[in-house]
Scaffold this motif. Structure first.
Motif, PDB file in Angstrom:
ATOM      1  N   THR A  74       0.852  -0.972   0.192  1.00 50.82           N
ATOM      2  CA  THR A  74       0.054   0.117   0.168  1.00 50.82           C
ATOM      3  C   THR A  74       0.958   1.368   0.036  1.00 50.82           C
ATOM      4  N   GLY A  75       1.904   1.291   0.779  1.00 51.61           N
ATOM      5  CA  GLY A  75       2.875   2.447   1.006  1.00 51.61           C
ATOM      6  C   GLY A  75       3.412   2.724  -0.476  1.00 51.61           C
ATOM      7  N   ASP A  76       3.968   1.488  -0.948  1.00 51.78           N
ATOM      8  CA  ASP A  76       4.778   1.682  -2.138  1.00 51.78           C
ATOM      9  C   ASP A  76       3.701   2.338  -3.458  1.00 51.78           C
ATOM     10  N   GLN A  77       2.677   1.717  -3.419  1.00 55.09           N
ATOM     11  CA  GLN A  77       1.575   2.358  -4.446  1.00 55.09           C
ATOM     12  C   GLN A  77       1.022   3.680  -4.173  1.00 55.09           C
ATOM     13  N   LEU A  78       1.113   4.158  -2.879  1.00 58.87           N
ATOM     14  CA  LEU A  78       0.878   5.270  -2.466  1.00 58.87           C
ATOM     15  C   LEU A  78       1.672   6.383  -2.798  1.00 58.87           C
ATOM     16  N   ILE A  79       3.046   6.009  -2.607  1.00 55.10           N
ATOM     17  CA  ILE A  79       4.197   6.882  -2.960  1.00 55.10           C
ATOM     18  C   ILE A  79       4.567   6.787  -4.379  1.00 55.10           C
ATOM     19  N   GLN A  80       4.170   5.833  -5.248  1.00 61.57           N
ATOM     20  CA  GLN A  80       4.454   5.925  -6.611  1.00 61.57           C
ATOM     21  C   GLN A  80       3.429   6.858  -7.225  1.00 61.57           C
ATOM     22  N   HIS A  81       2.021   6.903  -6.865  1.00 56.78           N
ATOM     23  CA  HIS A  81       1.075   7.834  -7.197  1.00 56.78           C
ATOM     24  C   HIS A  81       1.383   9.124  -7.267  1.00 56.78           C
ATOM     25  N   THR A  82       1.950   9.200  -5.853  1.00 55.31           N
ATOM     26  CA  THR A  82       2.322  10.851  -5.656  1.00 55.31           C
ATOM     27  C   THR A  82       3.350  11.124  -6.541  1.00 55.31           C
ATOM     28  N   CYS A  83       4.331  10.494  -6.782  1.00 54.73           N
ATOM     29  CA  CYS A  83       5.472  10.811  -7.443  1.00 54.73           C
ATOM     30  C   CYS A  83       5.118  11.025  -9.021  1.00 54.73           C
ATOM     31  N   ASP A  84       4.248  10.331  -9.489  1.00 56.15           N
ATOM     32  CA  ASP A  84       3.370  10.365 -10.745  1.00 56.15           C
ATOM     33  C   ASP A  84       2.647  11.796 -10.963  1.00 56.15           C
ATOM     34  N   ALA A  85       2.380  12.177  -9.898  1.00 59.41           N
ATOM     35  CA  ALA A  85       1.767  13.498  -9.966  1.00 59.41           C
ATOM     36  C   ALA A  85       2.572  14.688  -9.974  1.00 59.41           C
ATOM     37  N   GLY A  86       3.694  14.341  -9.752  1.00 60.66           N
ATOM     38  CA  GLY A  86       4.851  15.315 -10.053  1.00 60.66           C
ATOM     39  C   GLY A  86       5.392  15.991  -8.566  1.00 60.66           C
ATOM     40  N   VAL A  87       5.068  15.126  -7.457  1.00 66.12           N
ATOM     41  CA  VAL A  87       5.658  15.510  -6.252  1.00 66.12           C
ATOM     42  C   VAL A  87       6.874  14.933  -5.768  1.00 66.12           C
ATOM     43  N   GLU A  88       7.874  15.457  -5.526  1.00 63.74           N
ATOM     44  CA  GLU A  88       9.085  15.155  -4.930  1.00 63.74           C
ATOM     45  C   GLU A  88       9.159  14.281  -3.956  1.00 63.74           C
ATOM     46  N   VAL A  89       9.296  12.849  -4.003  1.00 64.99           N
ATOM     47  CA  VAL A  89       9.052  11.802  -2.582  1.00 64.99           C
ATOM     48  C   VAL A  89      10.191  11.536  -2.253  1.00 64.99           C
ATOM     49  N   LYS A  90      11.554  11.525  -2.781  1.00 63.32           N
ATOM     50  CA  LYS A  90      12.789  10.857  -2.181  1.00 63.32           C
ATOM     51  C   LYS A  90      12.887  10.963  -0.854  1.00 63.32           C
ATOM     52  N   PHE A  91      12.323  11.808   0.049  1.00 61.34           N
ATOM     53  CA  PHE A  91      12.579  12.110   1.370  1.00 61.34           C
ATOM     54  C   PHE A  91      11.480  11.227   2.100  1.00 61.34           C
ATOM     55  N   VAL A  92      10.559  10.786   1.707  1.00 61.40           N
ATOM     56  CA  VAL A  92       9.742   9.929   2.255  1.00 61.40           C
ATOM     57  C   VAL A  92      10.258   8.715   3.144  1.00 61.40           C
ATOM     58  N   ILE A  93       9.886   8.591   4.413  1.00 59.83           N
ATOM     59  CA  ILE A  93      10.433   7.374   5.247  1.00 59.83           C
ATOM     60  C   ILE A  93       9.417   6.295   5.124  1.00 59.83           C
ATOM     61  N   GLY A  94      10.025   5.104   5.009  1.00 58.41           N
ATOM     62  CA  GLY A  94       9.433   3.616   5.235  1.00 58.41           C
ATOM     63  C   GLY A  94       9.512   3.122   6.565  1.00 58.41           C
ATOM     64  N   THR A  95       8.569   2.622   7.162  1.00 59.58           N
ATOM     65  CA  THR A  95       8.760   2.191   8.700  1.00 59.58           C
ATOM     66  C   THR A  95       8.110   0.650   8.523  1.00 59.58           C
ATOM     67  N   HIS A  96       8.930  -0.080   9.334  1.00 59.08           N
ATOM     68  CA  HIS A  96       8.580  -1.593   9.669  1.00 59.08           C
ATOM     69  C   HIS A  96       7.445  -1.486  10.963  1.00 59.08           C
ATOM     70  N   ASP A  97       7.704  -0.474  11.499  1.00 60.87           N
ATOM     71  CA  ASP A  97       6.665  -0.412  12.941  1.00 60.87           C
ATOM     72  C   ASP A  97       5.409  -0.295  12.683  1.00 60.87           C
ATOM     73  N   TYR A  98       4.840   0.249  11.744  1.00 58.99           N
ATOM     74  CA  TYR A  98       3.292   0.573  11.469  1.00 58.99           C
ATOM     75  C   TYR A  98       2.967   0.353  10.006  1.00 58.99           C
ATOM     76  N   PRO A  99       1.728  -0.046   9.677  1.00 58.18           N
ATOM     77  CA  PRO A  99       1.177   0.012   8.321  1.00 58.18           C
ATOM     78  C   PRO A  99       0.965   1.458   7.564  1.00 58.18           C
ATOM     79  N   THR A 100       0.882   1.502   6.626  1.00 55.17           N
ATOM     80  CA  THR A 100       0.592   2.767   5.706  1.00 55.17           C
ATOM     81  C   THR A 100      -0.856   3.283   6.349  1.00 55.17           C
ATOM     82  N   GLY A 101      -0.667   4.565   6.699  1.00 50.12           N
ATOM     83  CA  GLY A 101      -2.094   5.090   7.225  1.00 50.12           C
ATOM     84  C   GLY A 101      -3.137   4.876   6.362  1.00 50.12           C
ATOM     85  N   THR A 102      -4.368   4.897   7.266  1.00 53.50           N
ATOM     86  CA  THR A 102      -5.648   4.697   6.608  1.00 53.50           C
ATOM     87  C   THR A 102      -6.742   5.546   7.043  1.00 53.50           C
ATOM     88  N   TYR A 103      -7.351   6.224   6.507  1.00 49.26           N
ATOM     89  CA  TYR A 103      -8.463   7.011   6.883  1.00 49.26           C
ATOM     90  C   TYR A 103      -9.942   6.392   6.419  1.00 49.26           C
TER      91      TYR A 103
END
Length: 317
Positions: A74-103
């Motif tokens: 989920t996190g991989d797909q989320l960041i890929q989508h955001t990158c494809d939209a034109g956002v610089e995402v190279k500083f985004v952190i990946g964590t083992h401690d928690y799942p990708t956020g959900t609303y």
């Protein structure tokens, strides 16, 4: 004269806060407690800061996103989508401690939010030390946007680094549960965009969303507390705004509401974009309402083909 940010559209906006997946269930009728209820369910990339970042990028603004996601698909797909939209995402952190956020939200047949749950624990991985390691990003940016999902310590660090870099700071209180996190920093905020409930918490008073005078008084009171631009959103009643020199209100545009999720984020992004491009505050507010309207009628948190031409097509005269 209206207060505006110093025009600097070429420099990136630094956006720090939550990213996640929005899952929204739209009821066809009434809710059946204790039983399955027929509805339409959709999911899309979400999170306040991520939404703001994507909206800005789609409007053509350079933007850098600092957030944290789980080390999961989920996190991989989320960041890929955001990158494809034109956002610089190279500083985004990946964590083992928690799942990708959900609303997780439930809206009625009129498109009105009834209940919502969120799990944004991943954002706790975005620490003050990590921000300090990337202090150069604050020096290069034109503006900082933050949401209240950040921990108190990380929020304090972000605002401190922005203050040292002489950056304008725009803030979204995010929810009634988190809004008070900005109370110590109102004198340092260039802009804040609470809804009526959040504004009531920041002003320590109850605000009736249907009462324009109350919303306007709240905006002016936030300015008296040190905020440069206070924007109080009022759902289908529109917005009220104030600075030390001017105030006003823009009515909502009548439209079908498919999904309210992300409409406030779109408004915020459009206002920031307009102000950084030298558009006076009143015009910026109208573009913000246009962006919110387009998002309200879209089944998703960000309109994928958002652009300035579309905003002007919806403009309130």
């Amino acid at each position: 004269m209206d207060y505006i940010f110093s025009p600097s559209p070429e420099s990136p906006i630094l956006v720090i806060g939550a990213a996640g997946v929005d899952i929204v269930g739209s009821l066809f009728g009434g809710l059946n407690p204790g039983a399955s209820t027929p509805s339409q369910i959709r999911s899309s990339p979400g999170g306040v800061s991520r939404n703001v970042a994507e909206n800005l990028a789609r409007l053509g603004q350079p933007v850098i996103l600092l957030t944290a996601v789980g080390e999961d698909q989920t996190g991989d797909q989320l960041i890929q989508h955001t990158c494809d939209a034109g956002v610089e995402v190279k500083f985004v952190i990946g964590t083992h401690d928690y799942p990708t956020g959900t609303y997780l939200a439930l809206v009625n047949s009129k498109g009105e939010l009834q209940y919502a749950l969120d799990d944004m624990r991943a954002i706790t991985s975005l620490t003050p030390d990590y921000l300090q390691e990337h202090a150069d990003l604050f020096q290069e940016a034109s503006l900082l946007f933050v949401d209240a999902n950040l921990s108190k310590e990380t929020l304090r660090k972000a605002i401190s680094l922005a203050h040292r870099a002489n950056l304008p700071i725009c803030a979204d209180p995010t929810s009634s549960m988190l809004a008070s996190r900005f109370c110590p920093y109102l004198t340092r905020l260039s802009m804040i965009t609470p809804n009526s409930t959040e504004a009531g918490i920041l002003c320590d008073r109850t605000i009736d969303v249907s009462k324009r005078r109350q919303a306007m008084e709240a905006a002016k009171y936030l300015v008296s507390l040190g905020v440069d631009i206070a924007i109080v959103t009022r759902a289908h009643y529109g917005v009220c705004y104030a600075t030390s020199e001017t105030s006003g209100q823009v009515p909502a545009i009548r439209t079908e509401i498919v999904d309210p999720t992300g409409s406030g984020d779109a408004l915020t992004a459009a206002v920031i974009f307009a102000l950084l491009n030298g558009i006076p505050l009143d015009g910026a507010m109208r573009l913000g309402v246009s962006a919110a309207t387009l998002t309200l009628r879209h089944s998703g948190s960000v309109v994928p083909d958002l652009n300035l031409e579309k905003l002007y097509d919806q403009l309130v005269i």
